[in-house]
Design a protein around this motif. Structure first.
Motif, PDB file in Angstrom:
ATOM      1  N   MET A   1       0.964  -1.295   0.134  1.00  8.32           N
ATOM      2  CA  MET A   1       0.287   0.193   0.155  1.00  8.32           C
ATOM      3  C   MET A   1       0.654   1.472   0.481  1.00  8.32           C
ATOM      4  O   MET A   1       1.726   0.914   0.331  1.00  8.32           O
ATOM      5  N   SER A   2       0.376   2.037  -0.463  1.00  6.65           N
ATOM      6  CA  SER A   2       0.919   2.998  -0.841  1.00  6.65           C
ATOM      7  C   SER A   2       0.462   4.575  -0.009  1.00  6.65           C
ATOM      8  O   SER A   2      -1.024   3.886  -0.213  1.00  6.65           O
ATOM      9  N   VAL A   3       1.192   5.404   0.025  1.00  2.00           N
ATOM     10  CA  VAL A   3       0.316   7.223   1.175  1.00  2.00           C
ATOM     11  C   VAL A   3      -0.603   7.038   0.744  1.00  2.00           C
ATOM     12  O   VAL A   3      -1.489   7.427   1.030  1.00  2.00           O
ATOM     13  N   ILE A   4      -0.862   7.684  -0.835  1.00  2.68           N
ATOM     14  CA  ILE A   4      -1.222   7.393  -1.835  1.00  2.68           C
ATOM     15  C   ILE A   4      -2.922   6.926  -1.511  1.00  2.68           C
ATOM     16  O   ILE A   4      -4.119   7.292  -0.680  1.00  2.68           O
ATOM     17  N   TYR A   7      -4.135   7.274   2.371  1.00  2.00           N
ATOM     18  CA  TYR A   7      -4.924   9.149   2.136  1.00  2.00           C
ATOM     19  C   TYR A   7      -5.864   9.264   1.831  1.00  2.00           C
ATOM     20  O   TYR A   7      -7.372   8.971   2.407  1.00  2.00           O
ATOM     21  N   VAL A  21      -9.137   5.141  -6.084  1.00  2.00           N
ATOM     22  CA  VAL A  21      -7.310   5.466  -6.132  1.00  2.00           C
ATOM     23  C   VAL A  21      -7.345   5.134  -8.080  1.00  2.00           C
ATOM     24  O   VAL A  21      -5.739   4.368  -8.269  1.00  2.00           O
ATOM     25  N   PRO A 340      -2.479   8.264 -14.532  1.00  2.00           N
ATOM     26  CA  PRO A 340      -2.168   9.804 -13.784  1.00  2.00           C
ATOM     27  C   PRO A 340      -1.995   8.887 -12.057  1.00  2.00           C
ATOM     28  O   PRO A 340      -1.868   9.135 -11.329  1.00  2.00           O
ATOM     29  N   LEU A 341      -3.352   9.024 -11.528  1.00  2.42           N
ATOM     30  CA  LEU A 341      -3.790   7.880 -10.081  1.00  2.42           C
ATOM     31  C   LEU A 341      -2.483   7.344  -9.776  1.00  2.42           C
ATOM     32  O   LEU A 341      -2.185   6.940  -8.701  1.00  2.42           O
ATOM     33  N   ALA A 344       0.319   8.349  -9.632  1.00  2.86           N
ATOM     34  CA  ALA A 344       0.660   9.674  -8.481  1.00  2.86           C
ATOM     35  C   ALA A 344       1.478   9.268  -7.147  1.00  2.86           C
ATOM     36  O   ALA A 344       1.643   9.487  -6.579  1.00  2.86           O
ATOM     37  N   ARG A 347       5.129   8.726  -7.643  1.00  2.00           N
ATOM     38  CA  ARG A 347       5.534  10.416  -7.878  1.00  2.00           C
ATOM     39  C   ARG A 347       5.816  10.811  -5.903  1.00  2.00           C
ATOM     40  O   ARG A 347       6.734  11.189  -6.128  1.00  2.00           O
ATOM     41  N   VAL A 348       5.110   9.979  -5.069  1.00  4.58           N
ATOM     42  CA  VAL A 348       5.479   9.855  -3.715  1.00  4.58           C
ATOM     43  C   VAL A 348       5.769   9.565  -3.282  1.00  4.58           C
ATOM     44  O   VAL A 348       6.896   9.907  -2.531  1.00  4.58           O
ATOM     45  N   SER A 385       7.922  19.305  -8.535  1.00  2.00           N
ATOM     46  CA  SER A 385       7.938  20.192  -7.214  1.00  2.00           C
ATOM     47  C   SER A 385       7.581  18.902  -6.609  1.00  2.00           C
ATOM     48  O   SER A 385       7.198  18.644  -5.547  1.00  2.00           O
ATOM     49  N   ASP A 386       7.924  17.706  -7.666  1.00  2.00           N
ATOM     50  CA  ASP A 386       8.109  16.025  -6.868  1.00  2.00           C
ATOM     51  C   ASP A 386       9.012  16.180  -6.308  1.00  2.00           C
ATOM     52  O   ASP A 386       9.934  16.594  -6.613  1.00  2.00           O
ATOM     53  N   PRO A 387       9.193  14.951  -4.838  1.00  2.00           N
ATOM     54  CA  PRO A 387      10.352  14.541  -4.122  1.00  2.00           C
ATOM     55  C   PRO A 387      11.116  14.040  -4.744  1.00  2.00           C
ATOM     56  O   PRO A 387      11.040  12.642  -4.402  1.00  2.00           O
ATOM     57  N   ARG A 389      13.483  11.430  -5.406  1.00  4.14           N
ATOM     58  CA  ARG A 389      14.728  10.381  -5.129  1.00  4.14           C
ATOM     59  C   ARG A 389      15.009   9.221  -5.967  1.00  4.14           C
ATOM     60  O   ARG A 389      15.278   8.306  -5.987  1.00  4.14           O
TER      61      ARG A 389
ATOM     62  N   THR B 316      -0.010  -1.386   7.867  1.00  2.62           N
ATOM     63  CA  THR B 316       0.057  -0.363   6.504  1.00  2.62           C
ATOM     64  C   THR B 316      -0.010   1.016   6.453  1.00  2.62           C
ATOM     65  O   THR B 316       0.893   1.646   6.281  1.00  2.62           O
ATOM     66  N   GLU B 320       1.824   4.334   6.623  1.00  3.83           N
ATOM     67  CA  GLU B 320       1.966   4.623   5.923  1.00  3.83           C
ATOM     68  C   GLU B 320       1.567   6.660   5.970  1.00  3.83           C
ATOM     69  O   GLU B 320       1.674   7.919   5.686  1.00  3.83           O
ATOM     70  N   LEU B 321       0.615   6.469   6.634  1.00  7.96           N
ATOM     71  CA  LEU B 321       0.154   8.272   7.309  1.00  7.96           C
ATOM     72  C   LEU B 321       0.857   8.295   8.675  1.00  7.96           C
ATOM     73  O   LEU B 321       1.177   9.208   9.581  1.00  7.96           O
ATOM     74  N   TYR B 353       0.894  17.043   0.475  1.00  5.79           N
ATOM     75  CA  TYR B 353       1.909  17.061  -0.906  1.00  5.79           C
ATOM     76  C   TYR B 353       0.726  16.021  -1.222  1.00  5.79           C
ATOM     77  O   TYR B 353       0.017  16.265  -2.816  1.00  5.79           O
ATOM     78  N   VAL B 354       0.511  14.679  -1.100  1.00 10.34           N
ATOM     79  CA  VAL B 354      -0.406  13.543  -1.503  1.00 10.34           C
ATOM     80  C   VAL B 354      -1.400  14.007  -1.726  1.00 10.34           C
ATOM     81  O   VAL B 354      -2.497  13.671  -2.013  1.00 10.34           O
ATOM     82  N   ARG B 356      -2.434  17.172  -2.367  1.00 14.14           N
ATOM     83  CA  ARG B 356      -2.780  18.338  -4.007  1.00 14.14           C
ATOM     84  C   ARG B 356      -2.761  17.236  -5.212  1.00 14.14           C
ATOM     85  O   ARG B 356      -2.805  17.087  -5.902  1.00 14.14           O
ATOM     86  N   ILE B 357      -1.393  15.805  -4.965  1.00 13.01           N
ATOM     87  CA  ILE B 357      -1.450  15.207  -6.518  1.00 13.01           C
ATOM     88  C   ILE B 357      -2.870  14.496  -6.598  1.00 13.01           C
ATOM     89  O   ILE B 357      -2.680  14.517  -7.570  1.00 13.01           O
ATOM     90  N   ALA B 361      -5.106  14.988  -9.494  1.00 12.48           N
ATOM     91  CA  ALA B 361      -5.607  13.305 -10.468  1.00 12.48           C
ATOM     92  C   ALA B 361      -6.836  12.440 -10.945  1.00 12.48           C
ATOM     93  O   ALA B 361      -7.044  12.365 -11.483  1.00 12.48           O
TER      94      ALA B 361
ATOM     95  N   ALA C 323      18.098   8.727  -0.179  1.00  7.80           N
ATOM     96  CA  ALA C 323      18.365   9.794  -0.891  1.00  7.80           C
ATOM     97  C   ALA C 323      18.100  11.072  -0.044  1.00  7.80           C
ATOM     98  O   ALA C 323      17.986  12.247  -0.026  1.00  7.80           O
TER      99      ALA C 323
END
Ligand code: SF4
Lengths: 486, 363, 433
Positions: A1-4, A7, A21, A340-341, A344, A347-348, A385-387, A389, B316, B320-321, B353-354, B356-357, B361, C323
């Motif tokens: 799982m990602s932070v996206i 969230y 998602v 794009p989602l 994302a 990107r995160v 403006s993306d981080p 890495r 998880t 992540e949070l 940031y999350v 926003r994108i 999207a 990084a």
């Protein structure tokens, strides 16, 4: 799982409804998928109990084993299942199209697609395949000739399901989870009823209320393959006893119908929800792979191909591993470039970045390492403006030309400089459009849709001593065909 | 009356068994479960009383199947089992006998059975007389958090070449030499409890505990048949984890110290409201995994949901949070409606940031 | 019994290995080599022994960096030897390899096959066919996946497999349970597969020349419980001195502790953080910077030298942490990398961002013993671990409900136990920030 997705889950809790998602549909959906909801008897390895199966939402076929411990009744069930599935599978075999490749070949224009409720459904499909593919229509324990054929097809479908991006056999909960984040945990998302309750709650209810209601086994019986223990104890046990005394399966059928029909409705609801999403760009290409494999399997079986052995030999295991890895790599890249989602998430994670091209050195030429002559290697500077890495030297791809190879040259602050390595035509300067222009919004990612190269491996007969030497090739035996199924 | 007894109320304490001891490792970070278990409280009943009956149960078909398989393996003086030990595992047992310890002249008193177990095993270990003997239904004892716990005799101890093996009979299938990894893991944890208890018995009798092998013999049905097959299962890792779990149970005192005085979870004399409040005073550590492993799961999940805890989204997601504990906080940090504490600056920045994108999207 | 000196013990082991490899009845010999136990020296010695008796051999390593290192070392030791460095198209062979007159580098096998010794990565060897070598040495064989060995095994008759069993296991992103329990499971390491399918002798190098006396016992006990080794040097042989006294602040106290004892735990307050915890990242970068500022000097059995940036590494679990640390401002020349990429490397001082720092729950990834083993066994003098408090509790709260597959040999040590062992040791070297 990602932070996206974490969230999105949090957002789902707040809004009381699942959140997207994905913006496009990443699974192929057949015009005529076959929904298959199998149930098994608790405590047994692979004793089928019932199934609801069919391609018409209004007309499911209910199959039951009125006494699941009776071997003959099980095989009768499998024969009945074959009666439903084989005509469906075989209906795709006849119609082909010619694929324009180096050596043009024929490929089925369409292929069967089996939809099961969850992962457990896939695992059980695999076990059903395993327990029937070695059977024979002759010998001491003959079965209906269609049973081993069905076993081969179920095995084929279950094995396809191991490949990322295959849509031959799909677990609905996983297909839904690819597109929606619910306000519950991924573990609870394995429950089709609660997952759908979050995605599309009935009118007048919000997600959490509907999900709570959908946990009631009376209104939402489990989607299988396990049944609810209370159902087993309070209903099924009696129904089976009634069959034993009366020889009428009516009571068992009725009992199991109540357990299966709610899931049937949910499955088709899920199909409708997924259909509403626009199909992603590469779904077709992946489905073509499924069709390729289907075509090959059809030919193999027509040639009297043996059922697949119980285990993979050293070489076939290594080949399969490479193919699975390649499929996953391609699938992940394609999904991100299609959506794009999904991008994302990368990107995160700092593995992809999006931004505006602020400078281009299109005429740059260098002598690439290992080469003797100078070649165009344009530099493109992107403000993001993306981080980011990524480090210099990392190979990137982009959705503007997925085949084009690029690499990072430097990162300083919010400026990333990349070098373009190919796909610029044959001229001494890059072909028009092959290099991004100033002002363009681009997105580059450390993702490789090509899937990499499969290593060169020996053939099975040449398995070296390090890996146990050549294995004896699998030949079906009488013992296999008579394996106990008690 | 100890504090734990007060907590439990008049109900009789629930006995531990190998399964419940093995379950200590399932969520060792949870004070609530640790306390309920230590006090011998029936979590199943408690959860039901609080209005949140456990979300799982066992099918009568599964129970029947397990019993009949067990009986099959043990039939005719464990004929099947001996065959397996000889052939599958290549053990050279010339002669084997079978001894049922549950048969103590009709006396099924725990202490009597345990004493007999000790005596028989000791004799077998010291004079070699019991070599090649299968001991059915031994009754073992283990100290758990200061209590002596009897372990229900679902096993057979078997001696070969001076070493004792635990045999575990399970009714999940081994198909093409593979079995469900979750079920094998559960079996391994449970067998580790027996190995541990058997070793403790040996040690207390002055025998070398290492004579109890860490290789457990797992007997399961083979493929789709009822026919048993045996596999050796190395439980060293489970033993190490168990050792540590048991040594940590002393922390019950710490949990007790933090409880308000006079508190009780007694469900027999209180209305659901009171034990519910009482249970809530003990910290839980809910994770969705609880739903398949702890009877209290629906109660704790409701509590997590009511408080908007990120725990309900899974381990998880919570990680992540950035460890932010509540969903409103996480979303507040993301949309800027909540200002970040110094500790939250990083995760707040990431969440903004999350957001926003994500919004970009989805739009 | 007379205790052997480390030199004698190592020499005996090497002699036994060479005798078994060149003269024994087996097609393969396995050598387990703990961190810094002279694996490369063994490979070079074995290669020179075979070449010296007129035999042709191939050497397989896993990364280009490893191949280049080996080539450089072998060519330095045996300048007269003809060595072929086979590489892939587009790869630039570094000057440390090309400077040797005996080395021929090419991307074509025909150009180098006449050399007595041919060295390449396993990936490159997989494209060579229709040739065989009587002898092969496979280096870092525990990092090599079984399927890679399968691709090249037809090239040689007999082979010496050398590697460190405590490092990270091969890895795949796909679900590989399908093969669990099979002796030829393609996910295993090359050593595991040959070991399970062939009855081969296993040797062990008994002495770590890298790890100081302060580290060898811990690393041996925590990560090699069934194959103990010792340090080749005594406590007095190694000394890390800081030229300036420093201030009574946490960073400097941590450095003092590390210089004095070989270990330090730089402990930050307990908190759950994102993976790239800014404070922890800052501490890693800051400690490295301070170490240089304070003019660390390393004295060992060979010489006395200043600890320059290239002798310092910062290791962590994840790429995003790498990084972040790089972005936090690390002096040029200091290596910052993940455990995977630090395998096989050696430094004077390492700074480690503990994989479990700031986490609330441990995962299998975090607990993999090989990861921590790599991170805590790269140093010759001192290892500084940066972590948030609370890891011991986190480990205790970790549910031990992992999956168990039948017929899969249990891997030791268990990551959970190894983590506890390391942590217990570090708690004696704790400096609270
Ligand atoms: S369900 Fe509740 S009591 Fe049980 S382990 Fe989980 S949090 Fe603890």
């Amino acid at each position: 799982m990602s932070v996206i997705s974490a969230y999105a889950r949090a957002l789902a809790v707040q809004t009381g409804r699942a959140q997207p998602v994905a913006t496009v549909r990443h699974v192929h959906l057949s015009a005529t998928p076959m929904v298959f909801i199998p149930l098994k008897l608790a405590g047994e390895a692979a004793a089928p109990l019932a199934a609801l199966v069919g391609t018409d939402p209004a007309n499911p076929r209910l199959l039951v084993v009125p006494q699941p411990r009776n071997r003959d009744l099980r095989f009768a069930f499998m024969a009945e299942l074959a009666d439903v599935m084989l005509p469906y599978v075989e209906s795709f075999a006849g119609v082909t199209e010619t694929v324009e490749a180096k050596t043009p070949y024929e490929r089925s224009s369409d292929a069967p697609q089996l939809l099961v409720p969850n992962r457990g459904g896939i695992a059980f499909t695999k076990l059903l395949g395993r327990s029937t593919r070695f059977r024979r229509a002759d010998g001491p324990y003959p079965v209906h000739p269609s049973v081993p054929v069905l076993g081969q097809w179920l095995t084929f479908l279950a094995e396809r399901a191991e490949y990322a991006g295959s849509s031959a056999l799909v677990a609905m909960t996983e297909a839904l989870a690819l597109h929606w984040a619910t306000g519950q945990s991924p573990m609870e998302d394995a429950n089709l009823a609660t997952q759908l309750a979050w995605i599309a709650p009935p009118a007048g209810q919000n997600g959490p209320e509907a999900a709570l209601a959908a946990e009631d086994p009376l209104t939402s019986p489990p989607a299988g393959p396990e049944t609810h223990p209370d159902f087993d104890g309070q209903v099924l046990d009696h129904a089976i006893r009634a069959y034993e005394t009366s020889s009428s399966p009516a009571q068992v059928r009725e009992a199991l119908r109540t357990q299966l029909e709610p899931t049937w409705t949910l499955m088709w609801q899920a199909v409708r929800l997924l259909r509403e999403l626009p199909e992603a760009a590469t779904v077709d290409a992946r489905w073509a792979k499924d069709r390729d494999q289907f075509t090959r399997e059809t030919a193999r079986l027509a040639d009297g191909g043996f059922p697949r052995g119980r285990i993979d030999g050293a070489v076939s295991a290594a080949i399969r591993l490479a193919d699975l890895e390649s499929a996953l790599q391609t699938y992940e890249a394609q999904r991100a470039f299609d959506d794009p989602l999904v991008m994302a998430e990368h990107r995160v994670a700092g593995k992809a970045f999006s931004g505006e091209v602020v400078a281009v050195d299109a005429t740059r030429r260098i002598v690439p390492p290992g080469k003797t002559r100078a070649a165009p290697r344009p530099l493109v500077t992107i403000r993001t403006s993306d981080p980011v890495r990524l480090s210099p030297g990392k190979r990137l791809s982009s959705s503007r030309n997925r085949k084009q190879k690029t690499e990072i040259v430097s990162i300083a602050g919010d400026l990333v400089v990349i070098q373009i390595n190919d796909q610029m035509g044959r001229g001494s300067t890059p072909a028009p459009g092959s290099v991004p222009e100033v002002g363009e919004i681009v997105c580059y990612a450390e993702l490789d849709p090509s899937g990499g190269q499969r290593p060169r491996l020996p053939s099975g007969e040449d398995t070296p001593w390090t890996h146990g030497g050549p294995p004896t090739p699998y030949v079906p035996t009488d013992e296999d065909a008579q394996e106990a199924w008690s | 009356m100890t504090r734990l007894d007060t907590l439990r109320g008049p109900a009789a304490p629930l006995d531990h068994n190998a399964r419940t001891i093995a379950a200590l490792a399932v969520n060792p970070g949870c004070d609530r479960r640790a306390l309920l278990d230590a006090a011998g409280i029936d979590k199943q009943k408690t959860a039901t009383h609080l209005g949140y009956p456990a979300p799982f149960g066992q099918s009568p078909f599964a129970i029947t199947r397990a019993k009949s398989f067990d009986a099959l393996v043990k039939a005719n003086g464990c004929a099947h089992l001996l065959r397996l030990l000889r052939h599958t595992l290549g053990l050279s047992i010339s002669e084997a006998s079978y001894s049922d310890i549950s048969d103590v002249g009709g006396n099924d008193n725990h202490q009597v059975r345990h004493t007999r177990t000790r005596a028989l095993l000791k004799r077998a270990a010291t004079d070699g007389e019991g070599a090649g003997t299968l001991f059915d239904h031994p009754l073992l004892k283990l100290g758990v958090a200061g209590h002596q716990v009897y372990l229900e005799p679902a096993i057979i101890a078997f001696q070969i070449e001076g070493r004792f093996h635990v045999v575990e009979i399970k009714s999940f299938a081994v198909i093409d030499d593979q079995a469900d990894a979750g079920q094998v893991a559960a079996a391994a944890r449970q067998s580790a409890v027996y190995v541990h208890a058997l070793r403790a018995l040996f040690a207390s009798e002055g025998l070398d505990p290492d004579r109890v092998s860490h290789d457990v013999v797992l007997v399961c049905p083979k493929d789709f048949a009822n026919h048993p097959t045996a596999t050796l299962l190395d439980v060293r890792q489970q033993l190490a984890a168990l050792d540590r779990q048991l040594s940590r149970l002393t922390r019950i005192d710490r949990i007790l110290d933090e409880l308000p005085v006079g508190i009780t979870f007694d469900i027999e004399t209180q209305s659901p409201d009171e034990p519910s409040k009482a249970v809530s005073t003990v910290d839980a550590r809910f994770a969705p995994e609880c739903l398949s492993s702890c009877e209290m799961a629906l109660f704790c999940r409701a509590e997590a949901r009511d408080s908007g805890s990120t725990d309900m989204l899974g381990r998880t997601a919570r990680d992540e949070l950035g460890g932010v504990e509540s969903i409103p906080t996480a979303l507040g940090l993301a949309d800027g409606s909540r200002s970040a504490s110094p500790e939250q600056t990083e995760i707040a920045e990431q969440l903004r940031y999350v957001r926003r994108i994500y919004t970009e999207a989805v739009a | 019994m007379i205790a052997l000196t480390p030199e004698q013990a190592a020499a005996d082991a090497t002699a036994a290995i060479l005798a078994d490899f060149t003269g024994g009845p087996h097609r393969g010999v396995i050598v387990d080599s703990p961190p810094g136990a002279g694996k490369t020296t063994l490979v070079v010695t074995a290669a020179m022994t075979l070449a010296g008796s007129g035999e042709r051999l191939m050497i397989v390593a896993q990364t280009n960096e490893q191949v280049d290192d080996l080539t450089d070392k072998l060519a330095s030791k045996a300048p007269g030897l003809s060595i072929g460095r086979l590489h892939s198209d587009g790869f630039t062979v570094p000057s440390r390899v090309t400077r040797h007159p005996g080395v021929t580098a090419s991307n074509k096998i025909d150009q180098v096959e006449a050399c007595t010794v041919v060295i390449a990565t396993a990936d490159k060897w997989a494209y060579v066919s229709e040739r065989t070598w009587p002898w092969a040495i496979v280096d870092e064989a525990y990092q090599m996946r079984s399927d890679k060995l399968l691709a090249i095994a037809a090239l040689f008759d007999r082979a010496l497999f050398v590697g460190d069993p405590g490092q990270l296991d091969p890895f795949s992103v796909v679900d590989t349970e399908r093969w669990a329990g099979l002796a030829w499971d393609p996910m295993q390491s090359a050593v595991a597969v040959i070991g399970r399918l062939n009855d081969l002798p296993v040797h062990r190098l008994p002495v770590s020349w890298r790890l100081p006396a302060s580290a060898a016992p811990l690393v041996s006990e925590a990560f090699y419980p069934f194959a103990p080794f010792r340090s080749g040097t005594a406590a007095a042989d190694r000394e890390l001195k800081l030229a300036t006294a420093g201030f009574p602040v946490a960073w400097d106290r941590t450095l003092n502790e590390a210089a004095a004892t070989g270990w330090a735990l730089h402990e930050l307050p307990n908190r759950h953080t994102i993976r790239t915890d800014a404070e922890a990242v800052q501490a890693c970068a800051g400690l490295a910077t301070r170490l240089l500022q304070r003019g660390a000097v390393a004295h060992d059995e060979n010489d006395t030298h200043p600890v320059s940036p290239d002798r310092i590494a910062i290791g962590c679990a994840h790429n995003d942490q790498v990084a972040a640390i790089r972005a936090a401002g690390v002096p040029a020349g200091i290596t910052v990398d993940t455990a995977n990429r630090l395998q096989g490397r050696e430094y004077d001082v390492t700074i480690v961002l503990h994989p479990l720092s700031g986490r609330r729950d441990a995962t299998a990834f975090h607990l993999e013993s090989g990861r921590l083993c790599v991170l805590t066994s790269r140093h010759r003098h001192a290892c500084i671990v940066v972590a948030r408090a609370g890891i011991a509790e986190l480990l205790d709260n970790h549910p031990s409900t992992g999956r168990v597959q039948l017929n899969v040999p249990v891997k030791f040590p268990d990551g959970w136990e190894a983590n506890h062992a390391v942590l217990a040791h570090l708690s004696d070297h704790r400096v609270q920030a």
